[in-house]
Scaffold this active site. Structure first.
Site: not given
Ligand code: MN
Length: 740
Positions: A69, A93, A97-98, A160, A281
């Site tokens: 990721h 990043h 956090e993880d 992200d 359109d």
């Protein structure tokens, strides 16, 4: 780059291929080196290893190693030619956090600027996935603050989000998927648009759309396919002819044709009276040249060769959009007698339109231009952040702003003021200065006095008349469109309202004290304020004045020993209908309408079926109360000579959307097929509408004319239903019936 021809992108559901293998360290470095010879190889290598080790054996919902990721996010940012610091941030990043890594570790190993960026992105991730509005607003507020410090935080965050959206289908919980898609649509899409990253904006839009309205999307794709076949290669023929014309003129140019995205077609269908019928359109043609002179040269060439469609020409080269987008747009009757849209710009402008902020930003800039404050819109957002009282209000003000297009007007001195489209002289006044807005009493547009609610047009010169000591009118809140004007007006109303409520509360208590033969004592009431969720006497008086607290109860608490002389009765106060009542507190049931005198009976006109969100007006009928019509209802003509019977009303902002139910009447032409009625009811039901009446007006071998009354929450829901119906192949046309 020359022909990203018609039929590639939209055939299938937007599902990204599963990465077969991870990008290697040296591959990432080479990707950066391809555009930046001064790549910080050492930084990238260390960030790569650090992130891979930190995430270790963690897995994604897809079953891929988690490290894939951050690596993909870094890859997305190399497509935008971002600097090494940003790429390293992308790799890192999610580590704070993880994983077990701390911000201190990042700082020690990668220095303060990477650490600051990682911290910014981490803070944003921490507050994600909140469902209720208040929390979402709070997230948005933090997002604005974070990106005002360094716009690169937002770029990493968007990359992200894009990767998370590409892999959204791996998440099993459908509620969670929808929540993420909605958040993407409401917050990240407008931000991507605002900083001009069109490519990312469109992909985020389409991915969210697929999650939120899968049926509408597949109907549109089916219709596109049908139109493509029916056109029989018309796009290629138009391309050929345009290329031929340009070649003859000797201007070196690339011509390409592009199908609009299903989402942008959906948006267009939602706006009134746009049927999804014609090539014009769905197709946009683009001509890229080398210089600005050539842009105008090509424009002249096109206009001399084909008829122009009036009102479609826009010059964003001399007046760029606020996100720096530059291009010429025009509509013509093309080679095949079809209306087509053509965009003409230089290759440099094209890069800006695809990459937005990132195009200016990128690796060359070094560290000096990291501050996002050069963007005026960002400063304005911050101003709203600082002054909004409630987060919901902030969200409303800013969301509106982000979605709207712009209108450009001039001050008498010739200063250019950009405003959201639909803006009025009051918005203009507040855009100059809040002091000008607060004391505005009139306006001249192009030298003529006009009502303050007049909608401004591009190029208008606006001269604001002010008067010392005058103050904003609460009625302005109904027609202003800019966040700044709205938040200033509401701030003023709040202060004024409170003062009035305090005075009213005081007089109600005074009156009751006199009736009971008790001396009013500030101390007695001050002492019990806390019992009524009021922090002091003023608060308590305001709550009594606004009828949040019954005066009798408050009195009884202040004088517990006192025996009542008067029989208890319900205390009524006059609601002057100025303002939105405080929400969510006991006893403050939201009114549907504002601007009415309490006690008056209200009817919704059956001729036009007004819904929340419609512009409305009330007509007074003696003995019958007030009838509410939409402002475009034809019935109103019969009252045009009786201005005294008209009253200005607006919709109350109801906090709880589930409590309101209103009926919209649709006139539908169905194609006579066995599946048509099923499709009609299914589409309405799926979009949350409730059919309460259905009538067949006329039948022919080909068509059914049907009237359907649908119960909905609000206008937005009805508009969604109409757009979904228009996308369905069983349905020939849908209109909301009014004025009949
Ligand atoms: Mn992430």
């Amino acid at each position: 780059m020359s022909t990203d021809a018609a039929n590639t992108s939209n055939e299938t559901a937007p599902v990204a291929a599963k990465p077969t293998r991870l990008m290697r360290q040296y591959e990432l470095v080479e990707r950066v080196r391809a555009y930046d010879p001064d790549v910080n190889e050492d930084l990238l290598n260390r960030a790569y290893v650090f992130s891979m080790q930190a995430h270790g054996m963690q897995l994604r919902a897809s079953g891929d190693p988690y490290f894939s990721h951050p690596l993909e996010v870094a890859g997305l940012l190399t497509d935008m030619k971002m600097d090494s610091t940003t790429i390293a941030t992308a790799l890192l990043h999610d580590t704070v956090e993880d994983t077990l890594a701390t911000l201190d570790d990042i700082k020690k190993q990668f220095g303060p600027s990477v650490a600051r960026l990682v911290d910014g992105v981490t803070k944003l991730s921490r507050i994600e996935f909140q469902n209720d509005q208040a929390k979402q607003a709070e997230n948005f507020r933090k997002l604005v603050l974070a990106m005002s410090e360094d716009i690169r935080v937002l770029l990493v965050k968007l990359a992200d989000r894009l990767h998370n959206m590409r892999t959204l289908h791996y998440i099993k919980d459908p509620e969670k998927r929808r929540r993420i898609a909605r958040e993407t649509m409401e917050i990240y899409v407008p931000l991507a648009q605002r900083i001009g990253i069109q490519k990312m904006q469109m992909e985020l839009e389409d991915l969210s759309f697929a999650e939120l309205f899968p049926d509408a999307r597949s109907s549109i794709i089916a219709r596109l396919k049908y139109l493509r076949n029916e056109g029989g290669g018309i796009v290629d023929r138009i391309l050929d002819e345009l290329r031929h014309v340009l070649k003859e003129s000797g201007v070196p140019a690339d011509v390409s044709g592009r199908e609009k995205s299903p989402y942008s077609i959906w948006r267009k269908m939602q706006s009134k009276n746009v049927a999804f019928e014609q090539l014009s359109d769905i197709m946009a043609f683009r001509i890229l040249v080398d210089s600005v002179e050539q842009c105008y040269q090509v424009l002249g060439l096109i206009h001399s060769r084909y008829s122009m469609v009036p009102g479609r020409f826009k010059d964003y080269i001399s007046t760029p959009k606020p996100n720096d987008y530059q291009s010429l747009h025009t509509g013509i009757i093309g080679p095949e007698k079809q209306r087509i849209e053509i965009q003409i710009r230089t290759r440099d402008m094209h890069e800006v339109s695809e990459l937005g902020v990132a195009a200016h930003w990128a690796y060359k800039q070094g560290e000096q231009r990291t501050d996002g404050m050069q963007y005026r819109w960002l400063r304005e957002l911050l101003d709203i952040v600082e002054h909004a009282q409630k987060p919901e209000e902030f969200l409303e003000n800013t969301k509106l702003e982000l979605f709207q297009d712009q209108v450009f007007c001039f001050s008498p001195k010739g200063d250019l003021i950009a405003l959201p489209s639909g803006a009025t002289p009051v918005d203009f006044a507040y855009a100059i200065h809040s002091g000008v807005g607060d004391t505005c009493v009139g306006a001249k547009v192009n030298g003529r006095m006009v009502p303050l609610r007049t909608v401004l047009k591009n190029g208008d010169q606006v001269d604001i008349v002010t008067q010392k000591g005058s103050s904003p009118s609460p009625a302005w809140d109904r027609f202003v469109v800019s966040g700044k004007a709205r938040s200033c007006i509401r701030r003023f109303i709040r202060t004024q309202q409170r003062t009035e409520f305090i005075m009213l509360g005081k007089s109600m208590i005074d009156k009751l004290c006199r009736a009971e033969g008790v001396e009013f004592s500030e101390k007695a009431f001050e002492a019990i304020a806390k019992n009524f969720q009021s922090s002091n006497l003023e608060d308590l008086l305001a709550n009594v004045g606004s009828s949040l607290q019954p005066v009798r109860e408050v009195f009884n608490a202040a004088y517990p020993q006192h025996k009542a002389r008067q029989p208890e009765k319900v205390e009524k106060i006059v609601d002057r209908g100025l303002i939105t009542k405080p929400k969510g507190k006991p006893g403050a049931a939201p009114l549907m309408l504002k601007g009415l005198i309490p006690g008056m009976a209200v009817h919704y006109a059956r001729c036009c079926h007004p819904l929340p969100g419609d512009a409305i007006v009330g007509i007074v009928t003696t003995g019958k109360g007030v009838t509410i019509h939409t402002t475009d209802c034809e019935t109103l003509q019969s009252f045009s000579r009786m201005p005294e019977r008209w009253i200005d009303v607006g919709w109350e902002d109801s906090g709880d959307k589930n409590t309101t139910h209103l009926v919209g009447r649709l006139s539908v032409v169905l194609i006579n097929r066995s599946t048509s009625f099923g499709a009609l009811t299914t589409v309405i039901g799926k979009n949350g509408g409730n059919i309460i009446n259905l009538k067949i007006i006329n039948r022919t071998p080909e068509f059914f004319d049907v009237l359907v009354d649908v119960e909905v929450r609000d206008l937005v829901q009805l508009t969604n239903i109409i757009a979904a119906l228009r996308a369905n192949t069983c349905i020939n046309s849908v209109e909301r019936t009014k004025g009949r």
